[in-house]
Design an enzyme around this catalytic site. Structure first.
Site, PDB file in Angstrom:
ATOM      1  N   LYS A 199      -3.563   3.680   6.257  1.00 58.53           N
ATOM      2  CA  LYS A 199      -3.531   2.239   6.473  1.00 58.53           C
ATOM      3  C   LYS A 199      -2.160   1.784   6.969  1.00 58.53           C
ATOM      4  O   LYS A 199      -2.057   0.932   7.858  1.00 58.53           O
ATOM      5  CB  LYS A 199      -3.893   1.514   5.174  1.00 58.53           C
ATOM      6  CG  LYS A 199      -5.353   1.639   4.788  1.00 58.53           C
ATOM      7  CD  LYS A 199      -5.630   1.098   3.399  1.00 58.53           C
ATOM      8  CE  LYS A 199      -5.387  -0.368   3.294  1.00 58.53           C
ATOM      9  NZ  LYS A 199      -5.830  -0.914   1.980  1.00 58.53           N
ATOM     10  N   ASP A 244      -7.541  -6.033   1.707  1.00 56.29           N
ATOM     11  CA  ASP A 244      -8.679  -5.336   1.118  1.00 56.29           C
ATOM     12  C   ASP A 244      -9.791  -5.350   2.154  1.00 56.29           C
ATOM     13  O   ASP A 244      -9.986  -6.350   2.861  1.00 56.29           O
ATOM     14  CB  ASP A 244      -9.141  -5.993  -0.183  1.00 56.29           C
ATOM     15  CG  ASP A 244      -9.990  -5.038  -1.025  1.00 56.29           C
ATOM     16  OD1 ASP A 244      -9.807  -3.809  -0.879  1.00 56.29           O
ATOM     17  OD2 ASP A 244     -10.823  -5.506  -1.812  1.00 56.29           O
ATOM     18  N   THR A 300       0.847  -1.195   0.000  1.00 52.12           N
ATOM     19  CA  THR A 300       0.000   0.000   0.000  1.00 52.12           C
ATOM     20  C   THR A 300       0.879   1.240   0.000  1.00 52.12           C
ATOM     21  O   THR A 300       2.031   1.195   0.435  1.00 52.12           O
ATOM     22  CB  THR A 300      -0.926   0.031   1.231  1.00 52.12           C
ATOM     23  OG1 THR A 300      -1.835   1.125   1.121  1.00 52.12           O
ATOM     24  CG2 THR A 300      -0.117   0.209   2.515  1.00 52.12           C
TER      25      THR A 300
END
Length: 505
Positions: A325, A381, A320
């Protein structure tokens, strides 16, 4: 325009501008450099030197050398990385061949001297400025002219501490210096003169290239003082997709506390930034200042060497470049593991998420990183599943409102509208993590049940956090703070399973 259409348009635009840059380069080389036998770096420069010395056509040498380099580099760098390079090589080959055909010739077969006799230096200046502009146009649209660029990228892949710039400079010095070994260029002094001209070409071309590239990257800092700071911050985040830092201010004379918005942006975004602020609060006080450099996510990469320490921690890549996150995962894992982002390994690709389930998307991202960079990695996800909507938005949570990007505000507003006057507001957050260690894939899942609130509450977190209230808690994820959220969230539960697994390896 859908996201797929936007991707196609961006790709087509890149190829159009690469072709434009190559056309400018062709004009500069055949009209201003070749007629005066001015040498340059790169494979084009080497091809020109061979042409001046032997008469062997420049474009033929260029395609032969690049063909050999491409065969070697395809295995090292991959087809996807080289697609635009292949396009550029063959396009420049055709353009150089065509340009030499249509240009009037001198008695020695070289193109006509447009600037006249004795104008070597002036022709060199014009040619270098144009080639610098041309190369900048190609590079700014993710292209490359091949040649020494391929060599530099291949060396950098296996030796990251050797910068691309150093490889290119070394190659150019060798190419230009090779003029000293061709007696066809005249006496020793005449050859030395040609070499010095070549070094001037290299310096001026690189200066022009850097000037344009740095101009595009120039950044500014905004300090915004406004009573409507929340509206401005939301607008900047959603409409310009920018992060906003909120600082606490205190008026010296008024004694009133206030909030100050601090934003770093590209200089070419300034007009849109001012327009947005003025639409919301025409009375806002705004300070804009230039900054020497901005490094980090969304801006330039920090090109510095650091001494690697043996910390004894397992190093693993989280697939990512989402700072929210990444921070959340690092906080959950604590000091037990060294988690690095895609940017840390030099990956800035927009990895497609075309799976039909959360598990599919997590696996696609992890496989992409593992196969391209050969590093142990994991990807996640996450989806919000609402009972009254049949489990939607689910795998489409990030783009629930449609459009071209991850618009959290629009996603939340659409969800609240669809649940308007609906008493069944039960929902759950689900995270699936795909881990690949030495080619072996393992999945971990985390679920937290809760309810969708009637309206947004809280200012922390990201995504749907302001409207999701977990079971057993009176606050939304955005109200409870990251300390509590990171103990009970869906991502926390999946990550704890991941950590337990990693510790047993």
């Amino acid at each position: 325009m859908t996201e797929q259409h936007k991707m196609i348009w961006n790709e087509a635009k890149d190829y159009l501008f690469i072709a434009l840059g190559l056309a400018i380069y062709t004009v500069a080389f055949t009209v201003f450099l070749m007629p005066y036998q001015i040498v340059a770096g790169g494979v084009t420069g080497l091809s020109a030197i061979i042409y001046y010395a032997t008469g062997f056509h420049l474009e033929n040498t260029y395609i032969i050398i690049n063909g050999i380099l491409l065969v070697v580099a395809l295995k090292i760098l991959g087809v996807k990385f080289l697609m635009k390079t292949i396009f550029a090589i063959f396009t420049l080959y055709i353009m150089l061949m065509f340009a030499q055909e249509i240009m009037p010739k001198q008695a020695n077969g070289l193109p006509f001297k447009l600037m006249g006799e004795g104008q070597d230096f002036m022709s060199m200046i014009i040619g270098c400025v144009l080639t610098g502009i041309a190369l900048a146009t190609v590079f700014l649209h993710n292209g490359s002219t091949g040649g020494t660029d391929i060599i530099a990228a291949s060396v950098n892949k296996y030796h990251p501490n050797v910068s691309l710039g150093n490889v290119l400079i070394a190659a150019d010095f060798c190419i230009i210096g090779s003029c000293m070994f061709f007696p066809q260029f005249g006496t020793y002094m005449e050859r030395a003169h040609k070499v010095m001209f070549g070094f001037c070409v290299m310096a001026m071309e690189n200066y022009t290239l850097d000037y344009i590239m740095n101009g595009r990257r120039q950044s500014v800092q905004f300090m915004i003082f406004s009573q409507k700071w929340q509206e401005i911050a939301n607008a900047i985040g959603t409409e310009m997709n920018h992060g906003v830092t909120i600082l606490d201010g205190h008026g010296w004379y008024t004694g009133r506390k206030s909030k100050v918005l601090c934003i770093l942006a590209k200089k070419n975004e300034s007009v849109n930034m001012f327009r947005l602020i003025k639409m919301i609060d025409p009375q806002a006080f705004v300070s804009q200042s230039s900054v020497i450099g901005v490094y980090g996510e969304g801006f330039d990469e920090m090109h510095v060497k650091i001494k690697q320490k043996n910390t004894g921690k397992m190093k693993i890549v989280f697939a990512t470049n989402n700072l929210n996150k990444l921070t959340e995962i690092r906080n959950i894992l604590g000091n037990r593991f060294e988690v690095v982002s895609l940017a840390d390994i030099g990956c800035h690709d927009d990895i497609p998420e075309k799976g039909q389930t959360l598990k599919d998307n997590a696996l696609l991202k992890a496989q992409y990183v593992y196969q391209k960079y050969h590093v142990n990695c994991f990807a996640d996800d996450t989806g919000l599943e609402v009972d009254a909507l049949g489990g939607a938005p689910g795998v489409y949570s990030a783009r629930y409102a449609g459009g071209e990007g991850h618009d959290s505000e629009a996603n939340m507003q659409k969800l609240l509208r669809e649940l308007n006057n609906n008493n069944n507001r039960k929902a759950r957050f689900r995270t699936v993590i795909a881990l690949i260690i030495d080619g072996k894939t393992t999945f971990f899942e985390g679920i937290v049940n809760g309810n969708i609130t009637q309206e947004k509450r809280g200012g922390e977190g990201f995504g749907y956090d302001p409207i999701f209230q977990p079971e057993g808690y009176a606050e939304t994820f955005a109200e409870m703070g990251t300390g509590v959220k990171n103990q009970i969230s869906h991502r926390a539960r999946a990550t704890k399973k991941l950590a337990d697994y990693l510790q047993k390896i």
